[in-house]
Design a protein around this motif. Structure first.
Motif, PDB file in Angstrom:
ATOM      1  N   ARG A  87     -34.173  68.924 -14.420  1.00 37.74           N
ATOM      2  CA  ARG A  87     -33.549  69.577 -13.261  1.00 37.74           C
ATOM      3  C   ARG A  87     -32.338  68.808 -12.714  1.00 37.74           C
ATOM      4  NH1 ARG A  87     -34.015  73.550  -9.676  1.00 37.74           N
ATOM      5  NH2 ARG A  87     -33.686  73.138  -7.461  1.00 37.74           N
ATOM      6  N   PRO A  88     -32.393  67.480 -12.577  1.00 35.69           N
ATOM      7  CA  PRO A  88     -31.203  66.772 -12.061  1.00 35.69           C
ATOM      8  C   PRO A  88     -29.948  67.004 -12.912  1.00 35.69           C
ATOM      9  CG  PRO A  88     -33.112  65.348 -11.954  1.00 35.69           C
ATOM     10  CD  PRO A  88     -33.528  66.562 -12.742  1.00 35.69           C
ATOM     11  N   LEU A  89     -30.110  67.023 -14.217  1.00 27.67           N
ATOM     12  CA  LEU A  89     -28.969  67.283 -15.101  1.00 27.67           C
ATOM     13  C   LEU A  89     -28.463  68.716 -14.911  1.00 27.67           C
ATOM     14  CD1 LEU A  89     -27.097  66.260 -17.314  1.00 27.67           C
ATOM     15  CD2 LEU A  89     -28.842  66.878 -18.986  1.00 27.67           C
ATOM     16  N   GLY A  90     -29.395  69.669 -14.798  1.00 22.67           N
ATOM     17  CA  GLY A  90     -29.010  71.057 -14.564  1.00 22.67           C
ATOM     18  C   GLY A  90     -28.299  71.243 -13.239  1.00 22.67           C
ATOM     19  N   LEU A  91     -28.762  70.541 -12.218  1.00 16.07           N
ATOM     20  CA  LEU A  91     -28.100  70.629 -10.906  1.00 16.07           C
ATOM     21  C   LEU A  91     -26.716  69.987 -10.946  1.00 16.07           C
ATOM     22  CD1 LEU A  91     -31.105  69.894  -8.529  1.00 16.07           C
ATOM     23  CD2 LEU A  91     -29.970  72.106  -8.931  1.00 16.07           C
ATOM     24  N   ALA A  92     -26.592  68.871 -11.657  1.00 17.75           N
ATOM     25  CA  ALA A  92     -25.278  68.219 -11.795  1.00 17.75           C
ATOM     26  C   ALA A  92     -24.286  69.163 -12.470  1.00 17.75           C
ATOM     27  CB  ALA A  92     -25.413  66.922 -12.578  1.00 17.75           C
ATOM     28  N   ALA A  93     -24.786  70.002 -13.398  1.00 11.86           N
ATOM     29  CA  ALA A  93     -23.910  70.926 -14.128  1.00 11.86           C
ATOM     30  C   ALA A  93     -23.393  72.058 -13.250  1.00 11.86           C
ATOM     31  CB  ALA A  93     -24.644  71.482 -15.337  1.00 11.86           C
ATOM     32  N   ARG A  94     -23.889  72.170 -12.021  1.00 15.08           N
ATOM     33  CA  ARG A  94     -23.320  73.168 -11.096  1.00 15.08           C
ATOM     34  C   ARG A  94     -21.917  72.756 -10.660  1.00 15.08           C
ATOM     35  NH1 ARG A  94     -28.565  75.187  -7.752  1.00 15.08           N
ATOM     36  NH2 ARG A  94     -29.008  76.888  -9.192  1.00 15.08           N
ATOM     37  N   ASN A  95     -21.605  71.477 -10.804  1.00 16.97           N
ATOM     38  CA  ASN A  95     -20.258  70.992 -10.522  1.00 16.97           C
ATOM     39  C   ASN A  95     -19.359  71.482 -11.662  1.00 16.97           C
ATOM     40  OD1 ASN A  95     -17.954  69.174 -10.958  1.00 16.97           O
ATOM     41  ND2 ASN A  95     -18.778  68.058  -9.197  1.00 16.97           N
ATOM     42  N   PRO A  96     -18.285  72.214 -11.349  1.00 13.66           N
ATOM     43  CA  PRO A  96     -17.426  72.756 -12.407  1.00 13.66           C
ATOM     44  C   PRO A  96     -16.879  71.711 -13.376  1.00 13.66           C
ATOM     45  CG  PRO A  96     -16.840  73.683 -10.282  1.00 13.66           C
ATOM     46  CD  PRO A  96     -17.834  72.592 -10.021  1.00 13.66           C
ATOM     47  N   LEU A  97     -16.586  70.512 -12.899  1.00 12.01           N
ATOM     48  CA  LEU A  97     -16.069  69.466 -13.798  1.00 12.01           C
ATOM     49  C   LEU A  97     -17.148  68.999 -14.772  1.00 12.01           C
ATOM     50  CD1 LEU A  97     -13.947  67.360 -11.297  1.00 12.01           C
ATOM     51  CD2 LEU A  97     -13.132  68.979 -13.036  1.00 12.01           C
ATOM     52  N   VAL A  98     -18.363  68.841 -14.281  1.00 13.03           N
ATOM     53  CA  VAL A  98     -19.473  68.433 -15.146  1.00 13.03           C
ATOM     54  C   VAL A  98     -19.752  69.523 -16.165  1.00 13.03           C
ATOM     55  CG1 VAL A  98     -21.951  67.881 -15.208  1.00 13.03           C
ATOM     56  CG2 VAL A  98     -20.494  66.925 -13.397  1.00 13.03           C
TER      57      VAL A  98
END
Length: 125
Positions: A87-98
């Motif tokens: 989940r933390p990685l998936g949430l980080a991917a909400r950032n357009p740059l990530v």
């Protein structure tokens, strides 16, 4: 399309790919809450279970969340968000740059995927 409760995700994968088989087996183990429905886009009944042409579904990773079809890194990120460990990685991917960075990595992976698949088939992994 099938009605699901909020938070569920449908994931289409290549069941004929040894690399994909291993990855989906891991995702199934991590999916303790049964939030993901895994569908083999390479199965004989794929035309009935795929919202797009099965060949197109096999070109890139696809997932559907709340009626929205996602592909590539966005599909992976959506799947990760329903898995507690990822989940933390998936949430980080909400950032357009990530997400853009993850998509660039995914596109590079797609270029070498056939070689990895061939290697795994030859070694019967």
């Amino acid at each position: 399309m099938t009605t699901r409760r909020h938070g569920r995700i449908m994931v289409w994968h290549d069941g004929a790919c040894p690399l994909c088989q291993r990855e989906i087996a891991l995702m199934r183990r991590l999916d303790k809450n049964g939030a993901i429905t895994f569908i083999d886009a390479s199965a004989p009944d794929a035309p009935q279970t795929c919202p797009l042409d099965p060949a197109q579904m096999l070109e890139r990773f696809h997932a559907e969340v709340d009626g929205e079809m996602l592909t590539g890194a966005a599909a992976f990120a959506a799947m990760w968000r329903v898995l507690p460990l990822l989940r933390p990685l998936g949430l980080a991917a909400r950032n357009p740059l990530v997400l853009r960075w993850l998509e660039a990595l995914y596109v590079r992976f797609l270029r070498v995927r056939p070689r990895i698949q061939r290697f795994m088939r030859e070694r019967r992994w």
